[in-house]
Design an enzyme around this catalytic site. Structure first.
Site, PDB file in Angstrom:
ATOM      1  N   CYS A  44       0.800  -1.233   0.000  1.00  0.00           N
ATOM      2  CA  CYS A  44       0.000   0.000   0.000  1.00  0.00           C
ATOM      3  C   CYS A  44       0.825   1.271   0.000  1.00  0.00           C
ATOM      4  O   CYS A  44       0.273   2.368  -0.026  1.00  0.00           O
ATOM      5  CB  CYS A  44      -0.962  -0.029   1.171  1.00  0.00           C
ATOM      6  SG  CYS A  44      -2.003  -1.490   1.074  1.00  0.00           S
ATOM      7  N   HIS A  87      -2.586   8.072   5.861  1.00  0.00           N
ATOM      8  CA  HIS A  87      -2.999   6.860   5.148  1.00  0.00           C
ATOM      9  C   HIS A  87      -4.446   6.553   5.571  1.00  0.00           C
ATOM     10  O   HIS A  87      -5.305   6.343   4.743  1.00  0.00           O
ATOM     11  CB  HIS A  87      -2.033   5.744   5.526  1.00  0.00           C
ATOM     12  CG  HIS A  87      -2.150   4.494   4.718  1.00  0.00           C
ATOM     13  ND1 HIS A  87      -2.171   4.508   3.348  1.00  0.00           N
ATOM     14  CD2 HIS A  87      -2.239   3.189   5.096  1.00  0.00           C
ATOM     15  CE1 HIS A  87      -2.275   3.251   2.909  1.00  0.00           C
ATOM     16  NE2 HIS A  87      -2.322   2.438   3.942  1.00  0.00           N
ATOM     17  N   HIS A 147      -9.872   2.570  -0.330  1.00  0.00           N
ATOM     18  CA  HIS A 147      -8.435   2.295  -0.326  1.00  0.00           C
ATOM     19  C   HIS A 147      -8.051   1.753  -1.703  1.00  0.00           C
ATOM     20  O   HIS A 147      -8.408   0.640  -2.058  1.00  0.00           O
ATOM     21  CB  HIS A 147      -8.114   1.273   0.769  1.00  0.00           C
ATOM     22  CG  HIS A 147      -6.648   1.084   1.003  1.00  0.00           C
ATOM     23  ND1 HIS A 147      -5.681   1.557   0.130  1.00  0.00           N
ATOM     24  CD2 HIS A 147      -5.963   0.487   2.013  1.00  0.00           C
ATOM     25  CE1 HIS A 147      -4.485   1.243   0.593  1.00  0.00           C
ATOM     26  NE2 HIS A 147      -4.634   0.595   1.742  1.00  0.00           N
TER      27      HIS A 147
END
Lengths: 360, 83, 211
Positions: free
Chosen positions: A129, A256, A290
C-alpha cells in the site's frame, strides 16, 4: 476536487458476484466512463486493454496531454506503481481477448509502454500500500540525480474478487463506508482508481516542489502495523530531515487512514511522537476507498490540489475521535494557506513512506 | 473428546505450518497465543478458516474468538457444545 | 552522487541447484529434489531456530535463506542504527505461487480464502520477512522487472547511500513454481582488498561467473 471540497463521497454499496458474494461498499470506477475517456484519449477501442491498463493509460495520457510531453523523448521516464495489476486476467475476466500472460506485471508494463511508445522501459514498483508514494519518491530521486528531465509517475489498482476476498478473510472490511480515525471505525473500504503526476527539473509552470521523502520498515509483523508507530515515525523524521523542515513548518498531513483499528492508532502515535498533534490531518479513504497501490499517489495529487487552492478537505467518515492521541483530524473543510504538507502511507510487509511538498 | 483433541492438534500443526511441534508435545491446556506455541494474528484468522472448513462452525465476533482460541481444549469444548 | 565508494561486502547466489556464498559453493541440490524440499534442507542444515520460516511461501523462503547466508557473521548492529540499513530487491513474477494459490481457493466451489496465503500475494512481503528476522528498519523498495536489471539496482543502492543508508541488502529474487533464482549482495563502505566495488560491471561479472 470540487466534490472533495463539498465532502461528497464516491463510495457506493455494490452487489456484484464477480467481486463479492455479499454486498459491500466500494469505490468503483464506472466502466462506461472509463471506456469513453479511453476512446477519447486514444482514438481506439478499449477492448484490447485490461481495466487496470485502461486506468493507467487514461491517467498518463491526461498528464501527457496537459504537459505537451511525450514518452518518446529519451529524457522522460515512466514509473508505474501497483499491487496486483492485471489480477482479473487470472480470474478469466477477458476470455481470449487478453493473453493469460498479461497477468504478469512485466507484461502489463510492456503493454502500457508499447501503447505509449515509451522510449525508456518504464519501472514498476510493487510495495503493497505504499507503492504509489514509493514511485513518487523514486521519481523525485531520478530528477534530483539528473538522470531524467521528466518523470511521469502513475499508479493504478482495480477492485477484484482477488483482493476483496483476501481482505474479507482478514476480517478487515467495514460493513459501512469506512470511518478513518473515528471511534466507531471497523475496517477499510476498498476502492479502485489511477493517478498520474509529472515531476520535472524544469521550473516553469510548476507550483509545488517535492522537498523530502523516505521509506522505512517496522520490522515487526508482516500484516499487523507496529503498535508504537516506530516505522512511520522513522519515515517522517527522515523525510523532514531531507526536506530541512521541522514539525512546526508542516501545515497539513494527508494520512494513510485506512480505518482499521490498528492502522489508525499506529498513525496517531507516529504523528504524536513527531510533534505533529496540532497539524490538521485527514484521510481521503472515505471518498474513494483504499486504492491500494495507487492510494499514496492519488492522495498526494489531492494534497497538491489542496495546497494550490488553499483548502483543507474534511476527513470523511470522522465524527467522534477514536484514537488515543489528540491529533487534529479535520472535521470540516476550511480555507487555509498551505505552504508545506506531509503525505504518509503504510502497508503490509511493515513498510512505511513519507513525502513532503512545498509551495513554490 | 480425546479423539477430537487429537484431530485438532494434527489439523492445527498441519494448517498453521507448525513444523517444529509434534502432536505428543502439543499440550491440550497450553496457551495458543502468548505462550510457547506463540501463534499470531494471522494464525487466529487461519483458525477461524479451519473451524469453518473442517467443522462447519463460524466464529464471527472477536470476543468469541478470544474465548474459544485459548487452548486446544477450549476449542474442543466449543465444538462439542456446538454440535 | 555523493559517495561512489561502495563495496560488495558479501554475495550469495542460489540458482541452478547450487548455493554459492562469496564465490564458493557451499550447498547443492540433490537429484530430483523439489525447490521446497531443497529450501527446507538448507534451513535445517543451518540449525536456525526460526519457526516463522515454515509459514512462508517459497518466494519468501528463498529470499530468507539468501539473506541468512549473506548476513552470516555480519555484526552490523554494533556499527549502524537499524534505520540506516536498507533493503532493495527486484523480481519478475511478483508473488506468482501465492497469487495462483489464492485465486484457486476463491474460484473453487465452496472454497474459502486463507489469510495466511493472501498475505503472501505481495512481492514486498519478502522484504518484510527479512526485516523482521534481522530488525532492519531502513528504506525498502521492491521493483518488478522483466529481467535482472543491474543498472537499476546500482542506481538505487547509490541513491540509498546518498540519502544516509550505511548498509544495503540488495538483489534479485525470482521464483515461480520450480523456476527460481536468487542473488543477494550486501553493499557497504568498507573496502578491504578482496572486496569488489559496487559497479554495474562487477555485478554483471559476478553474475556470469560459471559456478
Amino acid at each position: 476536487m470540487e466534490k472533495l471540497f463539498a465532502s461528497e463521497s464516491g463510495l457506493k454499496r455494490i452487489q456484484d458476484k464477480r467481486i463479492s458474494e455479499t454486498p459491500l461498499p466500494l469505490g468503483q470506477v464506472d466502466d462506461t466512463v472509463l471506456n469513453e475517456l479511453f476512446e477519447e484519449s486514444f482514438g481506439q477501442t478499449s477492448q484490447q486493454f485490461t481495466r487496470c491498463e485502461r486506468l493507467f493509460l487514461v491517467a498518463i495520457q491526461q498528464v501527457l496531454h496537459q504537459s505537451g510531453l511525450s514518452l518518446e523523448q529519451p529524457d522522460t521516464l515512466l514509473i508505474l506503481s501497483t499491487t496486483k495489476g492485471n489480477i482479473d486476467v487470472l480470474e478469466g475476466a477477458y476470455g481470449d481477448r487478453i493473453p493469460q500472460e498479461a497477468f504478469l506485471l512485466p507484461k502489463m508494463t510492456a503493454r502500457i509502454a508499447h501503447c505509449l511508445k515509451a522510449k525508456n522501459a518504464p519501472l514498476l514498483v510493487s510495495n503493497a500500500c505504499i507503492s504509489g508514494l514509493m514511485a513518487l519518491n523514486i521519481g523525485a530521486r531520478y530528477i534530483q540525480r539528473g538522470t531524467y528531465k521528466n518523470v511521469i509517475v502513475a499508479g493504478a489498482d482495480i477492485a477484484s474478487k482477488f483482493t476483496v476476498s483476501g481482505f474479507q478473510a482478514f476480517k478487515a472490511l467495514s460493513e459501512e463506508p469506512c470511518k478513518p480515525f473515528d471511534v466507531n471505525r471497523t475496517g477499510l473500504t476498498l476502492g479502485e482508481g489511477a493517478g498520474a503526476m509529472l515531476l520535472s527539473s524544469e521550473e516553469k509552470n510548476a507550483t509545488i516542489e517535492v522537498i523530502g521523502w523516505a521509506s522505512s520498515n517496522d520490522a515487526n509483523h508482516i500484516s499487523g502495523p507496529s503498535r508504537t508507530g516506530e516505522g512511520l515515525y522513522v519515515s517522517i523524521q527522515k523525510a523532514m530531515k531531507k526536506a530541512e523542515v521541522s514539525a512546526t513548518d508542516i501545515d497539513f498531513i494527508s494520512a494513510h487512514g485506512t480505518a482499521t483499528p490498528y492502522n489508525d492508532a499506529m498513525e496517531a502515535k507516529a504523528f504524536s511522537r513527531s510533534a505533529l498533534e496540532q497539524v490538521p490531518v485527514n484521510s481521503l479513504k472515505g471518498y474513494w476507498g483504499h486504492t491500494l497501490g495507487a492510494a499514496g499517489l492519488i492522495e498526494a495529487i489531492a494534497t497538491i490540489h489542496s495546497m494550490e487552492q488553499g483548502k483543507l478537505v474534511e476527513s470523511k467518515g470522522y465524527q467522534d475521535h477514536g484514537v488515543d492521541e489528540p491529533i487534529a483530524v479535520i472535521h470540516q473543510g476550511i480555507e487555509k494557506e498551505l505552504n508545506c504538507s506531509l503525505k504518509t502511507a503504510s502497508g503490509f510487509g511493515g513498510c512505511n513512506a513519507a513525502t513532503i511538498f512545498r509551495k513554490k | 473428546m480425546e479423539n477430537l483433541i487429537e484431530d485438532l492438534k494434527k489439523q492445527i500443526i498441519e494448517e498453521l505450518n507448525l513444523e517444529d511441534l509434534t502432536v505428543e508435545e502439543f499440550g491440550t491446556d497450553e496457551l495458543l497465543f502468548g505462550g510457547n506455541i506463540g501463534l499470531d494474528s494471522i494464525d487466529a484468522l487461519e483458525l477461524i478458516v479451519l473451524l469453518e472448513k473442517n467443522y462447519g462452525v463460524k466464529i464471527t465476533s472477536k470476543e468469541d474468538g478470544k474465548k474459544v482460541f485459548q487452548t486446544v481444549r477450549t476449542i474442543a469444548e466449543f465444538l462439542e457444545s456446538n454440535k | 552522487m555523493a559517495d561512489k565508494n561502495l563495496y560488495i561486502q558479501h554475495s550469495c547466489f542460489i540458482r541452478a541447484g547450487k548455493v554459492v556464498v562469496d564465490q564458493s559453493q557451499i550447498e547443492q541440490e540433490e537429484d530430483g529434489e523439489h525447490l521446497k524440499a531443497f529450501l527446507k534442507r538448507l534451513y535445517k542444515s543451518r540449525e536456525t531456530d526460526y519457526s516463522k520460516f515454515h509459514k512462508m511461501d517459497a518466494l519468501c523462503k528463498l529470499a530468507f535463506m539468501a539473506s541468512e547466508y549473506v548476513l552470516e557473521g555480519v555484526d552490523w548492529k554494533s556499527e549502524i542504527p537499524a534505520e540506516d540499513f536498507a533493503i532493495v530487491l527486484q523480481n519478475r513474477s511478483s508473488s506468482y505461487d501465492s497469487d495462483l494459490e489464492h485465486a484457486d481457493s476463491i474460484q473453487r466451489e465452496g472454497g474459502i480464502a486463507s489469510p495466511a496465503v493472501f498475505v503472501y500475494t505481495l512481492p514486498n512481503i519478502m522484504i518484510g520477512e527479512i526485516a523482521i528476522r534481522n530488525g532492519i528498519k531502513g528504506e525498502n523498495a521492491c521493483f518488478i522487472t522483466d529481467a535482472f536489471n543491474s543498472e537499476l539496482l546500482v542506481d538505487q543502492v547509490e541513491d540509498a547511500f546518498a540519502e544516509g543508508s550505511k548498509l544495503v541488502l540488495t538483489g534479485w529474487v525470482e521464483q515461480a513454481a520450480e523456476d527460481y533464482e536468487a542473488f543477494f549482495f550486501l553493499v557497504g563502505q568498507q573496502s578491504q582488498a578482496e572486496k569488489k566495488q559496487w559497479t554495474v560491471d562487477n555485478v554483471k561479472g559476478l553474475l556470469h561467473e560459471p559456478f
